[in-house]
Design an enzyme around this catalytic site. Sequence first.
Site, PDB file in Angstrom:
ATOM      1  N   LYS A  48       0.836  -1.272   0.031  1.00 27.97           N
ATOM      2  CA  LYS A  48      -0.031   0.064   0.040  1.00 27.97           C
ATOM      3  C   LYS A  48       0.813   1.067   0.118  1.00 27.97           C
ATOM      4  O   LYS A  48       1.059   1.750  -1.105  1.00 27.97           O
ATOM      5  CB  LYS A  48      -0.970  -0.177   1.263  1.00 27.97           C
ATOM      6  CG  LYS A  48      -2.033   1.002   1.195  1.00 27.97           C
ATOM      7  CD  LYS A  48      -3.196   0.668   2.153  1.00 27.97           C
ATOM      8  CE  LYS A  48      -3.963   2.103   1.603  1.00 27.97           C
ATOM      9  NZ  LYS A  48      -4.906   2.416   2.656  1.00 27.97           N
ATOM     10  N   HIS A 110      -5.772  -2.459  -5.448  1.00 30.58           N
ATOM     11  CA  HIS A 110      -4.725  -3.275  -5.005  1.00 30.58           C
ATOM     12  C   HIS A 110      -4.989  -4.687  -5.041  1.00 30.58           C
ATOM     13  O   HIS A 110      -4.263  -5.537  -4.718  1.00 30.58           O
ATOM     14  CB  HIS A 110      -4.318  -2.958  -3.668  1.00 30.58           C
ATOM     15  CG  HIS A 110      -3.646  -1.641  -3.325  1.00 30.58           C
ATOM     16  ND1 HIS A 110      -2.693  -1.030  -3.858  1.00 30.58           N
ATOM     17  CD2 HIS A 110      -4.193  -0.654  -2.354  1.00 30.58           C
ATOM     18  CE1 HIS A 110      -2.647   0.216  -3.669  1.00 30.58           C
ATOM     19  NE2 HIS A 110      -3.220   0.400  -2.723  1.00 30.58           N
ATOM     20  N   SER A 140       9.082  -0.511   2.760  1.00 28.87           N
ATOM     21  CA  SER A 140       8.108   0.527   2.723  1.00 28.87           C
ATOM     22  C   SER A 140       6.901  -0.047   3.443  1.00 28.87           C
ATOM     23  O   SER A 140       6.180   1.321   4.108  1.00 28.87           O
ATOM     24  CB  SER A 140       7.640   0.896   1.159  1.00 28.87           C
ATOM     25  OG  SER A 140       6.993   1.948   0.947  1.00 28.87           O
TER      26      SER A 140
HETATM   27  P1  A3P Z   1       9.121   4.357   0.333  1.00 28.02           P
HETATM   28  O1  A3P Z   1       8.509   3.881   1.785  1.00 28.02           O
HETATM   29  O2  A3P Z   1      10.450   3.581  -0.006  1.00 28.02           O
HETATM   30  O3  A3P Z   1       9.556   5.914   0.580  1.00 28.02           O
HETATM   31  P2  A3P Z   1       2.208   3.829  -2.561  1.00 28.02           P
HETATM   32  O4  A3P Z   1       1.701   4.948  -3.026  1.00 28.02           O
HETATM   33  O5  A3P Z   1       1.930   2.596  -3.208  1.00 28.02           O
HETATM   34  O6  A3P Z   1       1.568   3.668  -1.055  1.00 28.02           O
HETATM   35  O7  A3P Z   1       3.816   3.775  -2.387  1.00 28.02           O
HETATM   36  C1  A3P Z   1       4.658   4.602  -1.330  1.00 28.02           C
HETATM   37  C2  A3P Z   1       6.085   4.463  -1.621  1.00 28.02           C
HETATM   38  O8  A3P Z   1       6.304   5.261  -3.091  1.00 28.02           O
HETATM   39  C3  A3P Z   1       6.802   5.243  -0.764  1.00 28.02           C
HETATM   40  O9  A3P Z   1       8.128   4.518  -0.693  1.00 28.02           O
HETATM   41  C4  A3P Z   1       6.941   6.628  -1.280  1.00 28.02           C
HETATM   42  O10 A3P Z   1       8.155   7.520  -0.765  1.00 28.02           O
HETATM   43  C5  A3P Z   1       7.168   6.192  -2.861  1.00 28.02           C
HETATM   44  N1  A3P Z   1       6.697   7.271  -3.708  1.00 28.02           N
HETATM   45  C6  A3P Z   1       5.735   8.280  -3.590  1.00 28.02           C
HETATM   46  N2  A3P Z   1       5.782   9.265  -4.581  1.00 28.02           N
HETATM   47  C7  A3P Z   1       7.163   8.933  -4.968  1.00 28.02           C
HETATM   48  C8  A3P Z   1       7.653   9.842  -6.136  1.00 28.02           C
HETATM   49  N3  A3P Z   1       7.598  10.798  -6.533  1.00 28.02           N
HETATM   50  N4  A3P Z   1       9.051   9.456  -6.186  1.00 28.02           N
HETATM   51  C9  A3P Z   1       9.551   8.153  -5.760  1.00 28.02           C
HETATM   52  N5  A3P Z   1       8.842   7.566  -4.892  1.00 28.02           N
HETATM   53  C10 A3P Z   1       7.621   7.805  -4.393  1.00 28.02           C
END
Ligand code: A3P
Length: 297
Positions: A48, A110, A140
């Site tokens: 997530k 998801h 993450s």
């Molecule tokens: P990390 O926990 O490794 O930082 P989701 O949106 O599926 O919940 O995923 C969240 C993950 O995507 C987090 O990873 C978040 O930091 C990363 N993320 C969100 N926006 C991002 C961006 N613009 N560039 C790189 N990673 C991004």
Amino acid sequence: ALTSELGKQIKLKEVEGTLLQLATVDNWSQIQSFEAKPDDLLICTYPKAASGTTWIQEIVDMIEHNGDVEKCQRAIIQQRHPFIEWARPPQPSGVEKAKAMPSPRILKTHLSTQLLPPSFWESNCKFLYVARNAKDCMVSYYHFQRMNHKLPDPGTWEEYFETFINGKVVWGSWFDHVKGWWEMKDRYQILFLFYEDIKRDPKHEIQKVMKFMGKNLDETVLDKIVQETSFEKMKENPMTNRSTVSKSIMDQSISPFMRKGTVGDWKNHFTVAQNERFDEIYRKKMEGTSINFCMEL
Ligand code: A3P
């Protein structure tokens, strides 16, 4: 039921061996009878805070609105694309929100290929899948479960390691999810992307998404989208960084939603022994698939 850090009872239930939030399972018949349309675009990711769902949502939204930042500020990211299996009564469910949305719709899920409402396959709509390497996903998701009080407390890192490899997390096993979608990609209109590729060459990957969406934007607009969807920008953007979510749901003082956004942070978490064990499990679970992940940039 599992107990969260706040001592709340987090209610989960299994559907075909996959753990889901109870409200989703309670709404399962509505979800399964969801009627997809041929011009729907479904954004699919393993959950997530893990795979870059928010990132690809922002990219897709920027492409749809020809790089118009103001239009992308119309609502927080969670409200722009109906989340099919989302349910928190008495608020309208994801299915209800999708029904109310004019076409062409952009939706989010998801769910694994196994649990996806069948009408998505029957309508032959477009799917955009983003996969992220399992180790960074685990890291993450672990931090996300620490800060999200609607999900079970992950326990220690060592405990979470077992939970994750056994697929006992909400939305199920990473291995089954990624394998399932990878296997479907030649049979349906699926654009299969990798988080690591978007990180390495965002413009190239954003261009792929643009073509897949049937859009044609010029270089300057593309460059602007690259800039606006960078980690740094999205971390500061209240429409994407979840800063509007109440602390009782997401406590960003424990771990920010926009946490690190890098490739290879797993190296700061996995011990040498865990890494060896993981690689062995990975080989067994992913045997026979041709999918290849980049583990560091
Ligand atoms: P990390 O926990 O490794 O930082 P989701 O949106 O599926 O919940 O995923 C969240 C993950 O995507 C987090 O990873 C978040 O930091 C990363 N993320 C969100 N926006 C991002 C961006 N613009 N560039 C790189 N990673 C991004």
